[in-house]
Design a protein around this motif. Structure first.
Motif, PDB file in Angstrom:
ATOM      1  N   VAL A 108      34.318 -37.522 -93.369  1.00  0.00           N
ATOM      2  CA  VAL A 108      34.455 -36.725 -92.139  1.00  0.00           C
ATOM      3  C   VAL A 108      33.228 -35.844 -91.885  1.00  0.00           C
ATOM      4  N   THR A 109      32.362 -35.717 -92.860  1.00  0.00           N
ATOM      5  CA  THR A 109      31.095 -35.020 -92.674  1.00  0.00           C
ATOM      6  C   THR A 109      29.980 -36.003 -92.310  1.00  0.00           C
ATOM      7  N   THR A 110      29.922 -37.119 -93.015  1.00  0.00           N
ATOM      8  CA  THR A 110      28.835 -38.085 -92.872  1.00  0.00           C
ATOM      9  C   THR A 110      28.931 -38.919 -91.597  1.00  0.00           C
ATOM     10  N   VAL A 111      30.120 -39.391 -91.262  1.00  0.00           N
ATOM     11  CA  VAL A 111      30.263 -40.293 -90.112  1.00  0.00           C
ATOM     12  C   VAL A 111      29.884 -39.605 -88.790  1.00  0.00           C
ATOM     13  N   PRO A 112      30.361 -38.400 -88.485  1.00  0.00           N
ATOM     14  CA  PRO A 112      29.928 -37.770 -87.235  1.00  0.00           C
ATOM     15  C   PRO A 112      28.409 -37.578 -87.149  1.00  0.00           C
ATOM     16  N   LYS A 113      27.781 -37.235 -88.271  1.00  0.00           N
ATOM     17  CA  LYS A 113      26.317 -37.107 -88.278  1.00  0.00           C
ATOM     18  C   LYS A 113      25.674 -38.469 -88.030  1.00  0.00           C
ATOM     19  N   GLY A 114      26.221 -39.500 -88.651  1.00  0.00           N
ATOM     20  CA  GLY A 114      25.703 -40.852 -88.449  1.00  0.00           C
ATOM     21  C   GLY A 114      25.872 -41.313 -87.006  1.00  0.00           C
ATOM     22  N   MET A 115      27.004 -40.975 -86.401  1.00  0.00           N
ATOM     23  CA  MET A 115      27.239 -41.315 -84.996  1.00  0.00           C
ATOM     24  C   MET A 115      26.153 -40.692 -84.117  1.00  0.00           C
ATOM     25  N   GLN A 116      25.858 -39.423 -84.364  1.00  0.00           N
ATOM     26  CA  GLN A 116      24.828 -38.735 -83.587  1.00  0.00           C
ATOM     27  C   GLN A 116      23.461 -39.393 -83.784  1.00  0.00           C
ATOM     28  N   SER A 117      23.188 -39.832 -84.992  1.00  0.00           N
ATOM     29  CA  SER A 117      21.923 -40.499 -85.277  1.00  0.00           C
ATOM     30  C   SER A 117      21.806 -41.817 -84.509  1.00  0.00           C
ATOM     31  N   VAL A 118      22.882 -42.595 -84.494  1.00  0.00           N
ATOM     32  CA  VAL A 118      22.881 -43.855 -83.737  1.00  0.00           C
ATOM     33  C   VAL A 118      22.617 -43.573 -82.265  1.00  0.00           C
ATOM     34  N   MET A 119      23.301 -42.577 -81.719  1.00  0.00           N
ATOM     35  CA  MET A 119      23.159 -42.261 -80.302  1.00  0.00           C
ATOM     36  C   MET A 119      21.751 -41.745 -79.982  1.00  0.00           C
ATOM     37  N   LYS A 120      21.193 -40.943 -80.873  1.00  0.00           N
ATOM     38  CA  LYS A 120      19.833 -40.443 -80.679  1.00  0.00           C
ATOM     39  C   LYS A 120      18.853 -41.615 -80.663  1.00  0.00           C
ATOM     40  N   ASN A 121      19.008 -42.544 -81.602  1.00  0.00           N
ATOM     41  CA  ASN A 121      18.121 -43.711 -81.656  1.00  0.00           C
ATOM     42  C   ASN A 121      18.263 -44.601 -80.426  1.00  0.00           C
ATOM     43  N   ALA A 122      19.455 -44.624 -79.835  1.00  0.00           N
ATOM     44  CA  ALA A 122      19.694 -45.433 -78.634  1.00  0.00           C
ATOM     45  C   ALA A 122      19.334 -44.678 -77.356  1.00  0.00           C
ATOM     46  N   SER A 123      19.032 -43.397 -77.480  1.00  0.00           N
ATOM     47  CA  SER A 123      18.715 -42.531 -76.328  1.00  0.00           C
ATOM     48  C   SER A 123      19.851 -42.517 -75.299  1.00  0.00           C
ATOM     49  N   ILE A 124      21.070 -42.469 -75.818  1.00  0.00           N
ATOM     50  CA  ILE A 124      22.269 -42.431 -74.972  1.00  0.00           C
ATOM     51  C   ILE A 124      23.179 -41.318 -75.504  1.00  0.00           C
ATOM     52  N   PRO A 125      23.708 -40.474 -74.633  1.00  0.00           N
ATOM     53  CA  PRO A 125      24.639 -39.448 -75.116  1.00  0.00           C
ATOM     54  C   PRO A 125      25.978 -40.067 -75.534  1.00  0.00           C
ATOM     55  N   LEU A 126      26.615 -39.452 -76.496  1.00  0.00           N
ATOM     56  CA  LEU A 126      27.880 -39.953 -77.029  1.00  0.00           C
ATOM     57  C   LEU A 126      28.947 -40.083 -75.942  1.00  0.00           C
ATOM     58  N   ASN A 127      28.910 -39.209 -74.939  1.00  0.00           N
ATOM     59  CA  ASN A 127      29.945 -39.270 -73.901  1.00  0.00           C
ATOM     60  C   ASN A 127      29.809 -40.492 -72.992  1.00  0.00           C
ATOM     61  N   GLU A 128      28.721 -41.263 -73.128  1.00  0.00           N
ATOM     62  CA  GLU A 128      28.578 -42.507 -72.364  1.00  0.00           C
ATOM     63  C   GLU A 128      29.137 -43.723 -73.112  1.00  0.00           C
ATOM     64  N   VAL A 129      29.600 -43.515 -74.331  1.00  0.00           N
ATOM     65  CA  VAL A 129      30.213 -44.603 -75.101  1.00  0.00           C
ATOM     66  C   VAL A 129      31.633 -44.806 -74.577  1.00  0.00           C
ATOM     67  N   ASP A 130      31.986 -46.065 -74.319  1.00  0.00           N
ATOM     68  CA  ASP A 130      33.330 -46.366 -73.823  1.00  0.00           C
ATOM     69  C   ASP A 130      34.359 -46.408 -74.945  1.00  0.00           C
ATOM     70  N   TRP A 131      33.976 -46.987 -76.091  1.00  0.00           N
ATOM     71  CA  TRP A 131      34.910 -47.136 -77.215  1.00  0.00           C
ATOM     72  C   TRP A 131      34.216 -46.859 -78.536  1.00  0.00           C
ATOM     73  N   PHE A 132      34.912 -46.165 -79.414  1.00  0.00           N
ATOM     74  CA  PHE A 132      34.474 -45.922 -80.787  1.00  0.00           C
ATOM     75  C   PHE A 132      35.374 -46.762 -81.686  1.00  0.00           C
ATOM     76  N   VAL A 133      34.777 -47.540 -82.574  1.00  0.00           N
ATOM     77  CA  VAL A 133      35.544 -48.412 -83.472  1.00  0.00           C
ATOM     78  C   VAL A 133      35.098 -48.120 -84.909  1.00  0.00           C
ATOM     79  N   PRO A 134      35.785 -47.188 -85.570  1.00  0.00           N
ATOM     80  CA  PRO A 134      35.430 -46.876 -86.958  1.00  0.00           C
ATOM     81  C   PRO A 134      36.190 -47.765 -87.936  1.00  0.00           C
ATOM     82  N   HIS A 135      35.740 -47.751 -89.175  1.00  0.00           N
ATOM     83  CA  HIS A 135      36.527 -48.359 -90.243  1.00  0.00           C
ATOM     84  C   HIS A 135      37.878 -47.653 -90.257  1.00  0.00           C
TER      85      HIS A 135
END
Length: 132
Positions: A30-57
């Protein structure tokens, strides 16, 4: 033979059996995954609120809820399979995607953030555009 080792500054007893320190794994996820999500979004240059669906393990629902809360992503736009299938290990993400298709949630062009984590405390995320 009883050996010991350390995990996150905590001594763990080793009884020659596979064991998991669930509380520490939960805290890690619960600490690592949210940080990782932000990293993915930063690398994609897209804000998280533009994601339609989140599919975690789909490890457990409490963990998914906490990850969503900490990342600011709505649980209502999160696909998970554990309610129907339990924790199916590496199959949770494909099962969740299938469930999203079956329930007609996933649509052509949707931005989908996949995030896996598990054995060895490995984790990885991927942003895809759904085109099936």
């Amino acid at each position: 033979m009883n050996l010991s080792t350390r995990m996150f500054e905590e001594e763990l007893a080793n009884s020659d059996k596979i064991v998991q320190n669930g509380r520490e794994v939960y805290k890690w996820a619960v600490t690592t995954v949210p940080k990782g999500m932000q990293s993915v979004m930063k690398n994609a240059s897209i804000p998280l609120n533009e994601v339609d669906w989140f599919v975690p393990h789909s490890a457990n629902l409490r963990m998914i809820e906490s990850i969503c809360e900490r990342s600011g992503f709505p649980i209502e736009r999160t696909l998970y399979s554990l309610v129907d299938y339990g924790n199916t290990s590496s199959a949770t993400i494909p099962l969740s995607l299938d469930k999203g298709v079956t329930e007609k949630k996933l649509r052509n062009g949707d931005k989908v953030l996949l995030y896996g984590f598990g054995g060895g405390l490995a984790h990885a995320g991927l942003l895809i555009k759904w085109t099936l």
